[in-house]
Design a protein around this motif. Structure first.
Motif, PDB file in Angstrom:
ATOM      1  N   PHE A   1       0.802  -1.262  -0.050  1.00 24.60           N
ATOM      2  CA  PHE A   1       0.085  -0.063   0.030  1.00 24.60           C
ATOM      3  C   PHE A   1       0.820   1.194   0.048  1.00 24.60           C
ATOM      4  CE2 PHE A   1      -3.045  -3.327   1.463  1.00 24.60           C
ATOM      5  CZ  PHE A   1      -4.140  -2.823   0.816  1.00 24.60           C
ATOM      6  N   GLU A   2       1.674   1.295  -0.906  1.00 26.09           N
ATOM      7  CA  GLU A   2       2.933   2.425  -0.944  1.00 26.09           C
ATOM      8  C   GLU A   2       2.175   3.739  -1.176  1.00 26.09           C
ATOM      9  OE1 GLU A   2       6.281   3.866  -3.999  1.00 26.09           O
ATOM     10  OE2 GLU A   2       5.220   2.125  -4.542  1.00 26.09           O
ATOM     11  N   GLY A   3       2.572   4.738  -0.119  1.00 22.44           N
ATOM     12  CA  GLY A   3       1.965   5.938  -0.047  1.00 22.44           C
ATOM     13  C   GLY A   3       0.812   6.152   0.790  1.00 22.44           C
ATOM     14  N   VAL A   4       0.055   5.068   1.516  1.00 25.44           N
ATOM     15  CA  VAL A   4      -0.659   5.177   2.433  1.00 25.44           C
ATOM     16  C   VAL A   4      -0.032   4.997   3.826  1.00 25.44           C
ATOM     17  CG1 VAL A   4      -2.569   4.022   3.475  1.00 25.44           C
ATOM     18  CG2 VAL A   4      -2.205   3.818   1.059  1.00 25.44           C
ATOM     19  N   GLU A   5      -0.487   6.094   4.588  1.00 29.92           N
ATOM     20  CA  GLU A   5       0.160   6.279   6.253  1.00 29.92           C
ATOM     21  C   GLU A   5      -0.093   4.926   6.754  1.00 29.92           C
ATOM     22  OE1 GLU A   5      -1.397   9.284   8.203  1.00 29.92           O
ATOM     23  OE2 GLU A   5       0.482  10.356   7.587  1.00 29.92           O
ATOM     24  N   SER A   6       0.714   4.541   7.798  1.00 31.50           N
ATOM     25  CA  SER A   6       0.892   3.241   8.397  1.00 31.50           C
ATOM     26  C   SER A   6       0.925   3.476   9.727  1.00 31.50           C
ATOM     27  CB  SER A   6       1.829   2.404   7.701  1.00 31.50           C
ATOM     28  OG  SER A   6       3.133   3.003   7.906  1.00 31.50           O
ATOM     29  N   SER A   7       0.445   2.304  10.416  1.00 35.07           N
ATOM     30  CA  SER A   7       0.490   2.338  12.083  1.00 35.07           C
ATOM     31  C   SER A   7       0.327   1.088  12.700  1.00 35.07           C
ATOM     32  CB  SER A   7      -0.816   3.194  12.685  1.00 35.07           C
ATOM     33  OG  SER A   7      -0.862   3.069  14.047  1.00 35.07           O
ATOM     34  N   LEU A   8       1.530   0.620  13.541  1.00 33.68           N
ATOM     35  CA  LEU A   8       1.331  -0.675  14.002  1.00 33.68           C
ATOM     36  C   LEU A   8       1.536  -0.557  15.579  1.00 33.68           C
ATOM     37  CD1 LEU A   8       2.220  -3.653  13.569  1.00 33.68           C
ATOM     38  CD2 LEU A   8       4.529  -3.260  13.648  1.00 33.68           C
ATOM     39  N   SER A   9       2.067   0.276  16.164  1.00 30.07           N
ATOM     40  CA  SER A   9       2.415   0.268  17.442  1.00 30.07           C
ATOM     41  C   SER A   9       1.493   1.101  18.370  1.00 30.07           C
ATOM     42  CB  SER A   9       3.890   0.715  17.968  1.00 30.07           C
ATOM     43  OG  SER A   9       4.817  -0.304  17.437  1.00 30.07           O
ATOM     44  N   ALA A  10       0.862   0.370  19.572  1.00 28.28           N
ATOM     45  CA  ALA A  10       0.372   0.959  20.523  1.00 28.28           C
ATOM     46  C   ALA A  10       1.392   1.184  21.626  1.00 28.28           C
ATOM     47  CB  ALA A  10      -0.786   0.091  21.115  1.00 28.28           C
ATOM     48  N   SER A  11       1.055   1.517  22.902  1.00 22.99           N
ATOM     49  CA  SER A  11       1.861   1.932  23.879  1.00 22.99           C
ATOM     50  C   SER A  11       3.379   1.113  24.017  1.00 22.99           C
ATOM     51  CB  SER A  11       1.341   1.947  25.271  1.00 22.99           C
ATOM     52  OG  SER A  11       0.141   2.925  25.649  1.00 22.99           O
ATOM     53  N   ALA A  12       3.109  -0.200  24.211  1.00 22.63           N
ATOM     54  CA  ALA A  12       4.152  -1.053  24.275  1.00 22.63           C
ATOM     55  C   ALA A  12       5.142  -1.251  23.145  1.00 22.63           C
ATOM     56  CB  ALA A  12       3.969  -2.689  24.650  1.00 22.63           C
ATOM     57  N   GLY A  13       4.480  -1.111  21.968  1.00 22.75           N
ATOM     58  CA  GLY A  13       5.135  -1.045  20.603  1.00 22.75           C
ATOM     59  C   GLY A  13       6.140   0.203  20.469  1.00 22.75           C
ATOM     60  N   ILE A  14       5.544   1.077  21.153  1.00 23.04           N
ATOM     61  CA  ILE A  14       6.506   2.236  20.946  1.00 23.04           C
ATOM     62  C   ILE A  14       7.884   2.206  21.354  1.00 23.04           C
ATOM     63  CG2 ILE A  14       6.924   4.808  21.728  1.00 23.04           C
ATOM     64  CD1 ILE A  14       3.766   4.976  21.415  1.00 23.04           C
ATOM     65  N   PHE A  15       7.697   1.427  22.610  1.00 20.91           N
ATOM     66  CA  PHE A  15       8.871   1.063  23.399  1.00 20.91           C
ATOM     67  C   PHE A  15      10.033   0.201  22.778  1.00 20.91           C
ATOM     68  CE2 PHE A  15       6.362   2.987  26.799  1.00 20.91           C
ATOM     69  CZ  PHE A  15       7.206   3.561  27.515  1.00 20.91           C
ATOM     70  N   LEU A  16       9.565  -0.411  21.698  1.00 25.05           N
ATOM     71  CA  LEU A  16      10.422  -1.562  20.972  1.00 25.05           C
ATOM     72  C   LEU A  16      11.314  -0.773  19.768  1.00 25.05           C
ATOM     73  CD1 LEU A  16       7.539  -4.259  19.855  1.00 25.05           C
ATOM     74  CD2 LEU A  16       9.372  -4.383  21.659  1.00 25.05           C
ATOM     75  N   GLY A  17      11.159   0.473  19.578  1.00 24.90           N
ATOM     76  CA  GLY A  17      11.903   1.278  18.961  1.00 24.90           C
ATOM     77  C   GLY A  17      11.512   1.878  17.491  1.00 24.90           C
ATOM     78  N   PRO A  18      12.328   2.594  16.855  1.00 24.08           N
ATOM     79  CA  PRO A  18      11.795   3.003  15.650  1.00 24.08           C
ATOM     80  C   PRO A  18      11.373   2.246  14.565  1.00 24.08           C
ATOM     81  CG  PRO A  18      13.974   4.084  16.382  1.00 24.08           C
ATOM     82  CD  PRO A  18      13.650   3.030  17.160  1.00 24.08           C
ATOM     83  N   ASP A  19      11.797   0.910  14.520  1.00 28.11           N
ATOM     84  CA  ASP A  19      11.489   0.092  13.595  1.00 28.11           C
ATOM     85  C   ASP A  19      10.022  -0.223  13.503  1.00 28.11           C
ATOM     86  OD1 ASP A  19      14.025  -0.349  12.363  1.00 28.11           O
ATOM     87  OD2 ASP A  19      14.251  -2.377  13.266  1.00 28.11           O
ATOM     88  N   TYR A  20       9.500  -0.014  14.745  1.00 28.34           N
ATOM     89  CA  TYR A  20       8.042  -0.339  15.001  1.00 28.34           C
ATOM     90  C   TYR A  20       6.946   0.938  14.757  1.00 28.34           C
ATOM     91  CZ  TYR A  20       9.521  -4.851  16.491  1.00 28.34           C
ATOM     92  OH  TYR A  20      10.085  -6.183  16.519  1.00 28.34           O
ATOM     93  N   HIS A  21       7.837   2.292  14.536  1.00 32.38           N
ATOM     94  CA  HIS A  21       6.762   3.432  14.529  1.00 32.38           C
ATOM     95  C   HIS A  21       5.950   3.696  13.341  1.00 32.38           C
ATOM     96  CE1 HIS A  21       9.835   4.713  18.154  1.00 32.38           C
ATOM     97  NE2 HIS A  21       8.968   3.807  18.494  1.00 32.38           N
ATOM     98  N   PHE A  22       6.649   3.586  12.449  1.00 33.82           N
ATOM     99  CA  PHE A  22       6.030   3.830  10.919  1.00 33.82           C
ATOM    100  C   PHE A  22       5.394   5.055  11.043  1.00 33.82           C
ATOM    101  CE2 PHE A  22       6.113  -0.715  11.150  1.00 33.82           C
ATOM    102  CZ  PHE A  22       6.454  -1.190  10.055  1.00 33.82           C
ATOM    103  N   ASP A  23       4.395   5.547  10.476  1.00 27.65           N
ATOM    104  CA  ASP A  23       3.773   6.868  10.293  1.00 27.65           C
ATOM    105  C   ASP A  23       3.245   7.494  11.752  1.00 27.65           C
ATOM    106  OD1 ASP A  23       4.827   7.317   7.581  1.00 27.65           O
ATOM    107  OD2 ASP A  23       3.178   5.873   7.408  1.00 27.65           O
ATOM    108  N   LEU A  24       2.333   6.556  12.318  1.00 25.59           N
ATOM    109  CA  LEU A  24       1.644   6.981  13.394  1.00 25.59           C
ATOM    110  C   LEU A  24       1.684   5.863  14.530  1.00 25.59           C
ATOM    111  CD1 LEU A  24      -0.848   9.119  14.081  1.00 25.59           C
ATOM    112  CD2 LEU A  24      -2.425   7.386  13.128  1.00 25.59           C
ATOM    113  N   THR A  25       1.606   6.356  15.696  1.00 23.85           N
ATOM    114  CA  THR A  25       1.814   5.536  17.011  1.00 23.85           C
ATOM    115  C   THR A  25       0.496   5.637  17.454  1.00 23.85           C
ATOM    116  OG1 THR A  25       2.755   6.902  18.534  1.00 23.85           O
ATOM    117  CG2 THR A  25       4.314   5.475  17.153  1.00 23.85           C
ATOM    118  N   ARG A  26      -0.087   4.642  18.426  1.00 27.27           N
ATOM    119  CA  ARG A  26      -1.363   4.611  18.884  1.00 27.27           C
ATOM    120  C   ARG A  26      -1.165   4.509  20.576  1.00 27.27           C
ATOM    121  NH1 ARG A  26      -1.780   0.915  14.971  1.00 27.27           N
ATOM    122  NH2 ARG A  26      -2.255  -0.902  16.782  1.00 27.27           N
ATOM    123  N   PRO A  27      -0.387   5.373  21.445  1.00 28.91           N
ATOM    124  CA  PRO A  27      -0.546   5.242  22.781  1.00 28.91           C
ATOM    125  C   PRO A  27      -1.699   5.279  23.442  1.00 28.91           C
ATOM    126  CG  PRO A  27       0.200   7.396  22.259  1.00 28.91           C
ATOM    127  CD  PRO A  27       0.076   6.585  21.166  1.00 28.91           C
ATOM    128  N   GLY A  28      -2.124   4.334  24.351  1.00 30.79           N
ATOM    129  CA  GLY A  28      -3.298   4.082  25.352  1.00 30.79           C
ATOM    130  C   GLY A  28      -3.058   3.982  26.559  1.00 30.79           C
TER     131      GLY A  28
END
Length: 391
Positions: free
Chosen positions: A204-231
């Motif tokens: 889905f080239e050109g579409v924003e992406s999101s993988l990480s909630a709170s814990a995923g943010i702490f996994l580091g930049p590889d998991y951040h993509f365009d938008l994070t979802r802290p809860g």
């Protein structure tokens, strides 16, 4: 009843929070600081704010407005109704609805400019039909990368991305997935899901992406993509197992002590008589129970968790940590305050059930659960007070 009594009674003014049997203090300044912390940890990605389940029990209106003021411009809710409630408090934000859309919800979705997260073939078909009738409206696409909960399968999503016959209106503004084991950084599931999601992002080239909630943010930049979802981290809860929690406490739950009673050695306490006192004791009866989200599994005795050797929960009162005595009941919990000085506690005082002195995740562990459940399970009887963030 005389008119004189009525007049004198009407003159008595007591703040509802000060008089409440149960009260919940929500520190909105801490909430905003936690969002800014998670935004910083998100690096180049934008940080959204997850406010589902009434902002994890803290109140979606006040928390949503605070997070919007702090800078959040993307929000995630679980249901269309939550999105409609949030909209007036986040007027220019994108509000994503994680449960997507079903027939009968169209009016609320369009009237409140909500962004449904399409998560199944059935929802996709319904949504494409709506777009054919109404015209384009933003939506997101949820892809399952190993959680086996919501989302199109990886194969179906990749096929859809390459399908030249798909409708022209198929143009998601976001593709997202959710990590199953992000709270355990060493889990191989994290890398497996990351690699699967990278395939989705490439497709889905050109579409924003999101993988990480709170814990995923702490996994580091590889998991951040365009938008994070802290809860949970926004509300002061632990996001990662076995790591010191860096977030500020947001919620403090307290119960009024209704009575302090003397009990003799050999007497029993609470339902079932599962605690027999080994000394003369003083007991504080607090106005909170499992109807208020203060779980029966927190009990000091008489439940399976205690029989397995796990200790029960404690409260905090006037500088002292005190254990629960016997079983938690529907509306009342008994605390053993024998070791406190006689003048350190009296009826009418408040005992902290969880908060700055009793971290919610420590209390949750005593119940055999997690901080998420403690926060989202708060009952309706708490009088709330919001501490406003200072500009």
């Amino acid at each position: 009843m005389t008119d004189d009594f009525d007049d004198s009674f009407s003159e008595i003014e007591t703040d509802a929070f000060d008089a409440a049997p149960l009260r919940l203090t929500v520190d909105l300044g801490a909430l905003a600081d936690n969002w800014r912390d998670m935004a910083s940890r998100s690096g180049k990605a934008r940080a959204s704010a997850v406010v589902k389940a009434d902002a994890y029990g803290m109140g979606i209106e006040d928390c949503g407005a605070t997070l919007y003021h702090a800078g959040a411009r993307d929000f995630f809710v679980a249901t269309v109704a939550e999105g409609a409630t949030l909209r007036p408090h986040a007027p220019e934000a994108r509000i994503f609805v994680l449960s997507g859309i079903w027939p009968g919800q169209e009016r609320l979705v369009f009237a409140n400019d909500l962004v449904p997260v399409v998560a199944s073939e059935e929802q996709l078909s319904f949504w494409m039909g709506l777009m054919a009738e109404r015209g384009d409206h933003p939506f997101a696409l949820h892809v399952d990368t190993g959680f086996n909960r919501l989302g199109l399968s990886l194969d179906d999503a990749l096929f859809l991305a390459d399908d030249v016959t798909r409708p022209a209106s198929f143009d998601p503004v976001l593709v997202l997935s959710h990590l199953a084991c992000a709270d355990t950084p060493s889990s191989p599931m994290n890398r497996m899901q990351l690699e699967s999601f990278q395939q989705v992002v490439a497709a889905f080239e050109g579409v924003e992406s999101s993988l990480s909630a709170s814990a995923g943010i702490f996994l580091g930049p590889d998991y951040h993509f365009d938008l994070t979802r802290p809860g949970i981290a926004l509300y002061g809860g632990e996001a990662v197992n076995g790591v010191a929690n860096p977030m500020r406490a947001v919620a403090k739950a307290e119960a009024r002590i209704l009575q302090i009673r003397e009990a003799k050695q050999g007497q029993t306490v609470s339902y079932g008589g599962t605690l027999r006192l080994t000394r003369d004791s003083r007991l504080a009866i607090a106005s909170a129970g499992y109807a208020d989200g203060y779980h029966r599994s927190l009990s000091g005795s008489g439940i399976p968790l205690r029989e397995m050797g796990n200790s029960g929960a404690h409260g905090f009162v006037n500088g002292h940590k005190v254990p629960i005595a016997g079983r938690v009941t529907m509306d009342l919990t008994i605390f053993d305050v024998t070791d406190l000085p006689a003048n350190a506690i009296r009826a009418g005082d408040y005992i902290e059930l969880f908060g700055p002195n009793m971290p919610v995740d420590d209390v949750a562990r005593a119940a055999g659960t997690i901080g998420y459940e403690m926060l989202t399970g708060l009952g309706l009887r708490y009088e709330r007070q919001y501490l406003i963030e200072e500009d």
